[in-house]
Design a protein around this motif. Structure first.
Motif, PDB file in Angstrom:
ATOM      1  N   ILE A  19     -42.251  49.902  38.946  1.00  0.00           N
ATOM      2  CA  ILE A  19     -41.635  49.028  39.902  1.00  0.00           C
ATOM      3  C   ILE A  19     -42.606  48.694  40.920  1.00  0.00           C
ATOM      4  O   ILE A  19     -42.909  49.449  41.759  1.00  0.00           O
ATOM      5  CB  ILE A  19     -40.129  49.220  40.874  1.00  0.00           C
ATOM      6  CG1 ILE A  19     -39.265  49.274  39.304  1.00  0.00           C
ATOM      7  CG2 ILE A  19     -39.700  47.683  41.054  1.00  0.00           C
ATOM      8  CD1 ILE A  19     -38.146  49.327  40.361  1.00  0.00           C
ATOM      9  N   CYS A  20     -42.864  47.171  40.460  1.00  0.00           N
ATOM     10  CA  CYS A  20     -44.271  46.394  41.585  1.00  0.00           C
ATOM     11  C   CYS A  20     -44.035  46.500  42.469  1.00  0.00           C
ATOM     12  O   CYS A  20     -42.270  45.894  42.198  1.00  0.00           O
ATOM     13  CB  CYS A  20     -44.646  45.760  40.503  1.00  0.00           C
ATOM     14  SG  CYS A  20     -46.129  45.926  39.314  1.00  0.00           S
ATOM     15  N   ASP A  21     -44.299  46.543  43.711  1.00  0.00           N
ATOM     16  CA  ASP A  21     -44.396  45.648  44.830  1.00  0.00           C
ATOM     17  C   ASP A  21     -44.372  43.725  44.829  1.00  0.00           C
ATOM     18  O   ASP A  21     -42.834  43.177  46.004  1.00  0.00           O
ATOM     19  CB  ASP A  21     -45.006  46.548  46.192  1.00  0.00           C
ATOM     20  CG  ASP A  21     -44.895  47.849  46.358  1.00  0.00           C
ATOM     21  OD1 ASP A  21     -43.582  48.024  46.165  1.00  0.00           O
ATOM     22  OD2 ASP A  21     -45.755  48.629  46.085  1.00  0.00           O
ATOM     23  N   LEU A  22     -45.142  43.571  44.153  1.00  0.00           N
ATOM     24  CA  LEU A  22     -44.985  42.310  44.064  1.00  0.00           C
ATOM     25  C   LEU A  22     -44.432  41.480  43.061  1.00  0.00           C
ATOM     26  O   LEU A  22     -44.903  42.746  41.957  1.00  0.00           O
ATOM     27  CB  LEU A  22     -46.920  41.753  44.101  1.00  0.00           C
ATOM     28  CG  LEU A  22     -47.195  42.184  45.273  1.00  0.00           C
ATOM     29  CD1 LEU A  22     -49.004  41.759  45.264  1.00  0.00           C
ATOM     30  CD2 LEU A  22     -46.613  41.425  46.852  1.00  0.00           C
ATOM     31  N   ALA A  23     -44.054  40.431  42.749  1.00  0.00           N
ATOM     32  CA  ALA A  23     -43.515  40.016  41.601  1.00  0.00           C
ATOM     33  C   ALA A  23     -45.243  40.070  40.225  1.00  0.00           C
ATOM     34  O   ALA A  23     -44.347  39.681  39.349  1.00  0.00           O
ATOM     35  CB  ALA A  23     -43.302  38.586  42.119  1.00  0.00           C
ATOM     36  N   CYS A  24     -46.513  39.199  41.280  1.00  0.00           N
ATOM     37  CA  CYS A  24     -47.333  39.247  39.764  1.00  0.00           C
ATOM     38  C   CYS A  24     -48.036  39.398  40.736  1.00  0.00           C
ATOM     39  O   CYS A  24     -48.583  38.579  41.300  1.00  0.00           O
ATOM     40  CB  CYS A  24     -46.865  37.560  38.981  1.00  0.00           C
ATOM     41  SG  CYS A  24     -48.363  36.876  38.140  1.00  0.00           S
TER      42      CYS A  24
END
Length: 130
Positions: A19-24
């Motif tokens: 899972i990325c910490d930022l949306a994009c």
């Protein structure tokens, strides 16, 4: 309750690493990937195509047909199943637009529909050998 990184039905559950910490993080790459996506109906047809091929018996039949055209009785001898079973599989493959046939008298000779199918079969088998 799924444990992070655990497998459920053959699919690994998401862990914090997935899972990325930022949306994009890379908007240009996201836009490029979105622009390259095929439309929904194309994806549905391609998925159906792959599902039809994703059967060991059908893949053996397709592998045999990638070398030469064969009639039902010859295919039955090659893949070591009954002619009835071969006919059933060929019906599915015809419906999926993967094989075609020509009639010579009372005998139907089957072959792969086109070079795309031949390439897909060979690539799948080559990939499995790696």
């Amino acid at each position: 309750m799924a444990v992070a990184g655990a497998y459920t039905d053959g699919v690994r559950a998401a862990s914090q690493d997935d899972i990325c910490d930022l949306a994009c993080l890379h908007p240009e790459a996201v836009q490029q990937a979105k622009a390259a996506l095929p439309d929904g109906s194309c994806v549905e047809r391609a998925s159906a195509f792959l599902k039809v091929m994703a059967d060991p018996t059908r893949l053996r039949i397709l592998s045999a047909l990638s070398t030469t055209e064969l009639c039902v009785c010859d295919l039955a001898a090659v893949v070591n199943i009954s002619e009835s079973a071969v006919s059933h599989q060929l019906r599915l493959l015809r419906a999926g637009r993967i094989v075609t046939y020509r009639k010579e008298g009372r005998v139907a000779y089957y072959r792969l529909l086109d070079q795309h199918v031949t390439t897909m079969i060979r690539n799948a088998l080559d990939h499995a050998k790696e």
